[in-house]
Design a protein around this motif. Structure first.
Motif, PDB file in Angstrom:
ATOM      1  N   GLY A   1      32.981  26.184  57.687  1.00  0.00           N
ATOM      2  CA  GLY A   1      33.163  27.339  57.197  1.00  0.00           C
ATOM      3  C   GLY A   1      33.145  27.555  55.011  1.00  0.00           C
ATOM      4  O   GLY A   1      33.451  28.302  55.033  1.00  0.00           O
ATOM      5  N   LYS A   2      32.772  26.844  55.212  1.00  0.00           N
ATOM      6  CA  LYS A   2      32.078  26.158  53.256  1.00  0.00           C
ATOM      7  C   LYS A   2      31.202  27.155  53.123  1.00  0.00           C
ATOM      8  O   LYS A   2      30.178  27.395  53.764  1.00  0.00           O
ATOM      9  CB  LYS A   2      31.432  24.865  53.272  1.00  0.00           C
ATOM     10  N   ASN A   3      31.417  27.875  52.063  1.00  0.00           N
ATOM     11  CA  ASN A   3      30.210  28.432  51.801  1.00  0.00           C
ATOM     12  C   ASN A   3      28.621  28.528  51.588  1.00  0.00           C
ATOM     13  O   ASN A   3      28.422  27.800  50.476  1.00  0.00           O
ATOM     14  CB  ASN A   3      30.877  28.538  50.204  1.00  0.00           C
ATOM     15  N   MET A   4      27.594  28.908  51.899  1.00  0.00           N
ATOM     16  CA  MET A   4      26.620  28.726  52.445  1.00  0.00           C
ATOM     17  C   MET A   4      25.883  30.593  52.034  1.00  0.00           C
ATOM     18  O   MET A   4      25.227  31.193  53.119  1.00  0.00           O
ATOM     19  CB  MET A   4      25.841  28.345  52.958  1.00  0.00           C
ATOM     20  N   ASN A   5      26.276  31.374  51.203  1.00  0.00           N
ATOM     21  CA  ASN A   5      26.259  32.863  51.037  1.00  0.00           C
ATOM     22  C   ASN A   5      25.953  33.563  49.660  1.00  0.00           C
ATOM     23  O   ASN A   5      26.542  33.036  49.331  1.00  0.00           O
ATOM     24  CB  ASN A   5      26.936  33.575  51.647  1.00  0.00           C
TER      25      ASN A   5
ATOM     26  N   GLY B   1      23.593  38.112  40.133  1.00  0.00           N
ATOM     27  CA  GLY B   1      21.978  37.525  39.905  1.00  0.00           C
ATOM     28  C   GLY B   1      22.404  35.659  39.454  1.00  0.00           C
ATOM     29  O   GLY B   1      22.270  35.535  38.613  1.00  0.00           O
ATOM     30  N   SER B   2      23.524  35.306  40.159  1.00  0.00           N
ATOM     31  CA  SER B   2      23.954  33.791  39.804  1.00  0.00           C
ATOM     32  C   SER B   2      22.703  33.524  39.986  1.00  0.00           C
ATOM     33  O   SER B   2      21.562  33.377  40.622  1.00  0.00           O
ATOM     34  CB  SER B   2      24.232  33.428  41.375  1.00  0.00           C
ATOM     35  N   LEU B   3      21.985  32.305  38.624  1.00  0.00           N
ATOM     36  CA  LEU B   3      21.176  31.528  38.548  1.00  0.00           C
ATOM     37  C   LEU B   3      19.873  32.019  38.573  1.00  0.00           C
ATOM     38  O   LEU B   3      18.914  31.157  38.299  1.00  0.00           O
ATOM     39  CB  LEU B   3      21.579  30.456  39.827  1.00  0.00           C
TER      40      LEU B   3
ATOM     41  N   ARG C   1      24.019  18.856  41.507  1.00  0.00           N
ATOM     42  CA  ARG C   1      22.598  19.520  42.590  1.00  0.00           C
ATOM     43  C   ARG C   1      21.431  18.718  42.114  1.00  0.00           C
ATOM     44  O   ARG C   1      20.455  18.628  43.242  1.00  0.00           O
ATOM     45  CB  ARG C   1      22.223  21.249  41.472  1.00  0.00           C
ATOM     46  N   ASP C   2      21.455  18.062  41.097  1.00  0.00           N
ATOM     47  CA  ASP C   2      20.505  17.231  41.519  1.00  0.00           C
ATOM     48  C   ASP C   2      19.799  15.753  41.361  1.00  0.00           C
ATOM     49  O   ASP C   2      18.765  16.264  41.973  1.00  0.00           O
ATOM     50  CB  ASP C   2      20.245  16.481  39.616  1.00  0.00           C
ATOM     51  N   ASP C   3      21.057  15.822  42.867  1.00  0.00           N
ATOM     52  CA  ASP C   3      20.866  15.104  43.545  1.00  0.00           C
ATOM     53  C   ASP C   3      20.152  15.006  45.110  1.00  0.00           C
ATOM     54  O   ASP C   3      20.034  14.631  45.606  1.00  0.00           O
ATOM     55  CB  ASP C   3      22.026  14.193  43.289  1.00  0.00           C
TER      56      ASP C   3
ATOM     57  N   GLN D   1      22.488  24.867  44.734  1.00  0.00           N
ATOM     58  CA  GLN D   1      23.586  24.621  44.069  1.00  0.00           C
ATOM     59  C   GLN D   1      24.355  25.047  46.008  1.00  0.00           C
ATOM     60  O   GLN D   1      25.843  23.854  45.492  1.00  0.00           O
ATOM     61  CB  GLN D   1      23.982  25.581  43.337  1.00  0.00           C
ATOM     62  N   MET D   2      24.483  25.236  46.052  1.00  0.00           N
ATOM     63  CA  MET D   2      25.737  25.844  47.369  1.00  0.00           C
ATOM     64  C   MET D   2      25.605  24.752  48.199  1.00  0.00           C
ATOM     65  O   MET D   2      26.716  24.225  48.986  1.00  0.00           O
ATOM     66  CB  MET D   2      25.483  26.806  48.332  1.00  0.00           C
ATOM     67  N   ALA D   3      24.706  23.966  48.115  1.00  0.00           N
ATOM     68  CA  ALA D   3      24.351  22.772  49.265  1.00  0.00           C
ATOM     69  C   ALA D   3      24.589  21.448  48.348  1.00  0.00           C
ATOM     70  O   ALA D   3      25.688  20.810  49.152  1.00  0.00           O
ATOM     71  CB  ALA D   3      22.796  22.149  49.641  1.00  0.00           C
TER      72      ALA D   3
END
Length: 437
Positions: A222-226, A306-308, A185-187, A175-177
Motif C-alpha cells: 500500500g505504499k504510494n506509487m501514484n 506537476g511534481s518535479l 533518489r540518487d542511489d 522518487q516514489m521508489a
C-alpha cells in the motif's frame, strides 16, 4: 542564452522559473521570454509578475519579457519550451466528459480524450516548428505539452526541428521508489522503456543491487506509487508479481479499466471531472500569484499535479548545455531501440544526454507480457498523428477503433463525430465533412 516559453501564462511557469534559479551556476541565462495568446493576457501578466519577482529576489541578471508575439519570442532562442493547452481547461473537460457518455474512460492524455487533445495540439506544434525552422533553426524544442509522446512524434515526422518530449512521470516514479525503499533518489537506478504514459520500469537497482522485488512488495503493502491526478486503485498482488516489471501510474487505465471508469463516472457526478477540479485549483492559484509580496513558488502549486516538473525540464536542459552525459527518461525516435516497434515511432526510454541530445540505451526485445499493449497503443498513436496532421477522417476513425478503451467501431464512429463537433473551432483540417456515415 535565450529561453522562450510558449504557454508562458501556465500555472506551471513558477515551477520552471524556480528550476532555472536553482541551476543558475550551470545555466547562464540572459533572457526568458514568456509568450501566450491574447486570450490569456490576464494569466500571462499575473504569472509574469511573479516570475519577475522571483528573478529579482534571486539577484540573477536575467531579463524576463512578456509577449504575444511568438515569432519575436522564438527568434534567436537557444531553447523553446512548449507547455500550452489548445482550448484551455474547458476543452479538456469536454475530452473527459464525451467518452463517459459511451461508458468509455475519459482521460486527458489516454484514450479518446488524448485523441481529441492530439487533434487540437499537433497542428499548432507544427506551426511553431515552422517558425523555429525559420527564425531559430538551431534551437532545441523541449515539449511538455500533452499528449507528449504523440506531439514529439509529430514533430519528428513533419519537421526538422531538434525536439525532445518530456514527462514528469519517470522522475516521480524514481522518487516514489526511493521513498518506498527508504533510500536517497540518487542511489536508485531505474531503466524505463515504453511509451509516454505507458512506460515501464524494466529494472530497479539500489547501489547496484536488484531492488525490483522489495519495491513491488512495498507497493503491494500500500505504499504510494501514484500521481496526484490519478485515482489510487490498488494493484493486484498476483498480477504485479507475475508481471515483474513496474507499470507507471497511468497503466491503471488499461489494467483496471472497469474500476477506473466507475471512479471517473462517480467523480464527474459528484466533484466534476479532473479538468473541472483543476479549474478551481487554478483559480485559487492565480489569486495567490497576484500577491505583490509573493516572490517564491507557492506550496499550493503542488495541488496542480506537476511534481518535479521543473527538475525534469531544467536538468535536461542543463545536460544539453554542459554535456554532462546524465541519464534522463525522455521521448525520442525509436531507431531500433525497441526491436518490435517501427524506427520512426517515438518511445519513452532512458537516454544518455549530451550536447548533441539524447542517445537511447538499447532495449532490444521487450517481453510478450508488455509489448502487445505497447504495440496496440502505438498503432493508435500513429493513426492519430496522421489524422491530426492531415485531417484524414478515416485515419481518425481507425485510430479510435485501435484504442484499447473503445469497445467497437460503432462507438468509435459516435465518439469521433462528437469530438469533431465539440472541437470544430480548433480543427479546420476536418471541416470538409461534419460526420462519418
Amino acid at each position: 542564452m535565450k529561453i522562450a516559453v510558449i504557454g508562458g501564462g501556465s500555472s506551471y511557469t513558477p515551477e520552471l522559473i524556480e528550476g532555472f534559479i536553482l541551476r543558475a551556476d550551470k545555466l547562464k541565462i540572459d533572457e526568458i521570454v514568456l509568450v501566450d495568446i491574447e486570450a490569456g493576457k490576464e494569466k500571462l501578466e499575473i504569472v509574469g509578475g511573479l516570475a519577475k519577482r522571483m528573478i529579482k529576489k534571486s539577484g540573477l541578471p536575467i531579463k524576463v519579457e512578456l509577449t504575444f508575439d511568438r515569432i519575436n519570442a522564438i527568434t534567436n532562442a537557444d531553447f523553446v519550451l512548449t507547455q500550452f493547452r489548445v482550448g484551455g481547461l474547458d476543452a479538456r473537460a469536454s475530452d473527459e466528459r464525451i467518452p463517459l457518455e459511451y461508458n468509455v474512460i475519459g482521460q486527458e492524455t489516454t484514450g479518446p480524450g488524448g485523441f481529441a487533445k492530439a487533434l487540437r495540439t499537433i497542428p499548432v506544434i507544427l506551426d511553431i516548428c515552422k517558425e523555429i525552422e525559420e527564425y531559430s533553426n538551431d534551437a532545441w524544442l523541449i515539449n511538455f505539452t500533452n499528449p507528449a509522446g504523440m506531439v514529439a512524434e509529430a514533430v519528428h515526422k513533419y519537421s526538422s526541428v531538434k525536439a525532445i518530449g518530456l514527462c514528469n512521470v519517470p522522475i516521480n516514479m524514481k522518487q516514489m521508489a526511493a521513498n518506498i525503499l527508504e533510500v536517497n533518489r540518487d542511489d536508485v537506478n531505474m531503466s524505463f522503456a515504453g511509451l509516454n504514459h505507458l512506460v515501464y520500469a524494466t529494472t530497479v537497482h539500489v547501489n547496484g543491487k536488484d531492488a525490483m522485488d522489495p519495491l513491488i512488495d512495498g507497493i503491494i503493502e500500500g505504499k504510494n506509487m501514484n500521481m496526484r491526478n490519478i485515482h489510487d486503485a490498488p494493484w493486484e498482488e498476483e498480477f504485479l508479481k507475475a508481471l515483474r516489471v513496474l507499470p507507471c501510474p497511468y497503466h491503471r487505465y488499461y489494467y483496471m479499466m472497469d474500476e477506473m471508469l466507475a471512479e471517473e463516472k462517480e467523480a464527474a457526478g459528484l466533484r466534476g471531472t479532473r479538468a473541472e477540479q483543476v479549474k478551481e485549483i487554478e483559480k485559487a492559484l492565480f489569486e495567490t500569484y497576484k500577491n505583490p509580496s509573493l516572490d517564491v513558488k507557492p506550496k499550493e502549486l503542488e495541488e496542480r499535479g506537476g511534481s518535479l516538473y521543473s527538475e525534469a525540464a531544467v536538468s535536461l536542459i542543463t545536460s544539453i548545455v554542459t554535456n554532462d552525459h546524465a541519464l534522463h527518461t525522455v521521448n525520442v525516435p525509436n531507431n531500433g531501440t525497441i526491436s518490435q516497434l517501427p524506427d520512426d515511432a517515438v518511445i519513452e526510454v532512458t537516454c544518455v544526454v549530451t550536447s548533441e541530445g539524447p542517445k537511447p540505451l538499447q532495449v532490444g526485445k521487450l517481453p510478450a507480457e508488455i509489448i502487445g499493449l505497447i504495440q496496440q497503443v502505438k498503432a493508435f498513436e500513429q493513426l492519430t498523428i496522421e489524422a491530426a496532421a492531415t485531417g484524414d477522417r478515416q485515419k481518425a476513425l481507425l485510430a479510435l477503433v485501435n484504442n484499447p478503451f473503445v469497445p467497437s467501431s460503432k462507438v468509435a464512429k459516435q465518439l469521433l463525430n462528437d469530438i469533431l463537433e465539440a472541437n470544430k473551432e480548433y480543427l479546420p483540417q476536418f471541416l470538409v465533412r461534419s460526420e462519418i456515415h
